[in-house]
Write a protein that holds these residues in place. Structure first.
Motif, mmCIF file in Angstrom:
data_model
loop_
_atom_site.group_PDB
_atom_site.id
_atom_site.type_symbol
_atom_site.label_atom_id
_atom_site.label_comp_id
_atom_site.label_asym_id
_atom_site.label_seq_id
_atom_site.Cartn_x
_atom_site.Cartn_y
_atom_site.Cartn_z
ATOM 1 N N TYR A 35 0.827 -1.197 0.000
ATOM 2 C CA TYR A 35 0.000 0.000 0.000
ATOM 3 C C TYR A 35 0.867 1.256 0.000
ATOM 4 O O TYR A 35 1.981 1.253 0.504
ATOM 5 C CB TYR A 35 -0.904 0.057 1.235
ATOM 6 C CG TYR A 35 -2.046 -0.910 1.201
ATOM 7 C CD1 TYR A 35 -3.087 -0.746 0.304
ATOM 8 C CD2 TYR A 35 -2.085 -1.989 2.068
ATOM 9 C CE1 TYR A 35 -4.144 -1.631 0.276
ATOM 10 C CE2 TYR A 35 -3.136 -2.882 2.042
ATOM 11 C CZ TYR A 35 -4.159 -2.702 1.142
ATOM 12 O OH TYR A 35 -5.193 -3.579 1.109
ATOM 13 N N TYR A 65 -9.383 -4.059 3.645
ATOM 14 C CA TYR A 65 -9.413 -5.504 3.849
ATOM 15 C C TYR A 65 -10.684 -6.099 3.268
ATOM 16 O O TYR A 65 -11.782 -5.627 3.533
ATOM 17 C CB TYR A 65 -9.320 -5.828 5.349
ATOM 18 C CG TYR A 65 -8.059 -5.274 5.957
ATOM 19 C CD1 TYR A 65 -6.840 -5.899 5.735
ATOM 20 C CD2 TYR A 65 -8.087 -4.119 6.720
ATOM 21 C CE1 TYR A 65 -5.673 -5.380 6.272
ATOM 22 C CE2 TYR A 65 -6.918 -3.596 7.261
ATOM 23 C CZ TYR A 65 -5.723 -4.230 7.026
ATOM 24 O OH TYR A 65 -4.571 -3.712 7.543
ATOM 25 N N ASP A 66 -10.524 -7.162 2.493
ATOM 26 C CA ASP A 66 -11.671 -7.814 1.851
ATOM 27 C C ASP A 66 -12.641 -8.436 2.845
ATOM 28 O O ASP A 66 -13.832 -8.513 2.584
ATOM 29 C CB ASP A 66 -11.195 -8.907 0.884
ATOM 30 C CG ASP A 66 -10.548 -8.338 -0.359
ATOM 31 O OD1 ASP A 66 -10.783 -7.154 -0.679
ATOM 32 O OD2 ASP A 66 -9.798 -9.082 -1.017
ATOM 33 N N ASN A 67 -12.150 -8.899 3.975
ATOM 34 C CA ASN A 67 -13.004 -9.605 4.923
ATOM 35 C C ASN A 67 -13.362 -8.778 6.149
ATOM 36 O O ASN A 67 -13.790 -9.311 7.161
ATOM 37 C CB ASN A 67 -12.336 -10.916 5.367
ATOM 38 C CG ASN A 67 -11.069 -10.682 6.169
ATOM 39 O OD1 ASN A 67 -10.326 -9.746 5.931
ATOM 40 N ND2 ASN A 67 -10.808 -11.566 7.110
ATOM 41 N N HIS A 87 -7.538 -10.163 5.380
ATOM 42 C CA HIS A 87 -7.206 -10.360 3.973
ATOM 43 C C HIS A 87 -7.128 -8.986 3.312
ATOM 44 O O HIS A 87 -8.155 -8.344 3.086
ATOM 45 C CB HIS A 87 -8.265 -11.210 3.271
ATOM 46 C CG HIS A 87 -8.513 -12.527 3.936
ATOM 47 N ND1 HIS A 87 -7.619 -13.567 3.875
ATOM 48 C CD2 HIS A 87 -9.542 -12.958 4.701
ATOM 49 C CE1 HIS A 87 -8.095 -14.590 4.564
ATOM 50 N NE2 HIS A 87 -9.263 -14.247 5.078
ATOM 51 N N SER A 104 -6.870 -6.212 0.525
ATOM 52 C CA SER A 104 -7.503 -6.197 -0.798
ATOM 53 C C SER A 104 -6.510 -6.402 -1.931
ATOM 54 O O SER A 104 -6.911 -6.646 -3.061
ATOM 55 C CB SER A 104 -8.278 -4.887 -0.999
ATOM 56 O OG SER A 104 -7.410 -3.788 -0.871
ATOM 57 N N ILE A 105 -5.209 -6.378 -1.632
ATOM 58 C CA ILE A 105 -4.199 -6.643 -2.658
ATOM 59 C C ILE A 105 -3.764 -8.107 -2.655
ATOM 60 O O ILE A 105 -2.827 -8.477 -3.353
ATOM 61 C CB ILE A 105 -2.980 -5.725 -2.488
ATOM 62 C CG1 ILE A 105 -2.372 -5.889 -1.103
ATOM 63 C CG2 ILE A 105 -3.342 -4.289 -2.767
ATOM 64 C CD1 ILE A 105 -1.054 -5.182 -0.922
ATOM 65 N N GLY A 106 -4.441 -8.954 -1.847
ATOM 66 C CA GLY A 106 -4.207 -10.384 -1.888
ATOM 67 C C GLY A 106 -3.348 -10.967 -0.784
ATOM 68 O O GLY A 106 -3.090 -12.157 -0.762
ATOM 69 N N PHE A 107 -2.911 -10.190 0.164
ATOM 70 C CA PHE A 107 -2.063 -10.664 1.251
ATOM 71 C C PHE A 107 -2.920 -10.946 2.478
ATOM 72 O O PHE A 107 -3.841 -10.192 2.775
ATOM 73 C CB PHE A 107 -1.010 -9.593 1.581
ATOM 74 C CG PHE A 107 0.017 -10.025 2.569
ATOM 75 C CD1 PHE A 107 1.076 -10.825 2.186
ATOM 76 C CD2 PHE A 107 -0.063 -9.624 3.887
ATOM 77 C CE1 PHE A 107 2.040 -11.221 3.101
ATOM 78 C CE2 PHE A 107 0.888 -10.010 4.814
ATOM 79 C CZ PHE A 107 1.945 -10.813 4.416
ATOM 80 N N THR A 108 -2.634 -12.027 3.188
ATOM 81 C CA THR A 108 -3.363 -12.391 4.402
ATOM 82 C C THR A 108 -2.384 -12.411 5.575
ATOM 83 O O THR A 108 -1.268 -12.902 5.442
ATOM 84 C CB THR A 108 -4.013 -13.772 4.251
ATOM 85 O OG1 THR A 108 -4.936 -13.719 3.164
ATOM 86 C CG2 THR A 108 -4.747 -14.185 5.508
#
Length: 102
Positions: free
Chosen positions: A41, A55-57, A83, A85-89
């Motif tokens: 980011y 965050y997606d979640n 998670h 939004s760029i795919g990292f958890t």
């Protein structure tokens, strides 16, 4: 907690993130900047945006920041898998405190 004096202990934490009454990011410290950089980011993608947009979640209903804003009560030692939004958890353990301005 009603004054900055009341939250001086925040310096003892690894990261400090401050949002306004709507969940918009106002401030984060250098430790958070390092985390954000590692997540890919930039500051302009984070500052001024709602924390749930990163965050997606993460929703308004399950965000500790939003919950504390609504209730005015602190939440301590909450562990979550987030998670980006760029795919990292990653796993986050956080404590959230309300800071009220007079």
């Amino acid at each position: 907690m009603n004054t900055l004096q009341d939250v001086k202990h925040l310096k003892d934490y690894d990261n400090t993130l401050i949002v306004d009454q709507h969940g918009q990011t106002l401030f984060f410290d250098m430790a958070d900047l390092q985390v954000l950089t590692n997540l890919g980011y930039t500051m302009d993608r984070f500052v001024g945006r709602n924390i749930t947009a990163v965050y997606d979640n993460l929703t308004l209903e399950d965000s500790t920041l939003i919950t504390v804003l609504k209730t005015g009560k602190p939440m301590g030692h909450v562990t979550r898998q987030l998670h980006a939004s760029i795919g990292f958890t990653y796993i986050s353990k956080n404590s959230t405190y309300p800071i009220a301005s007079d």
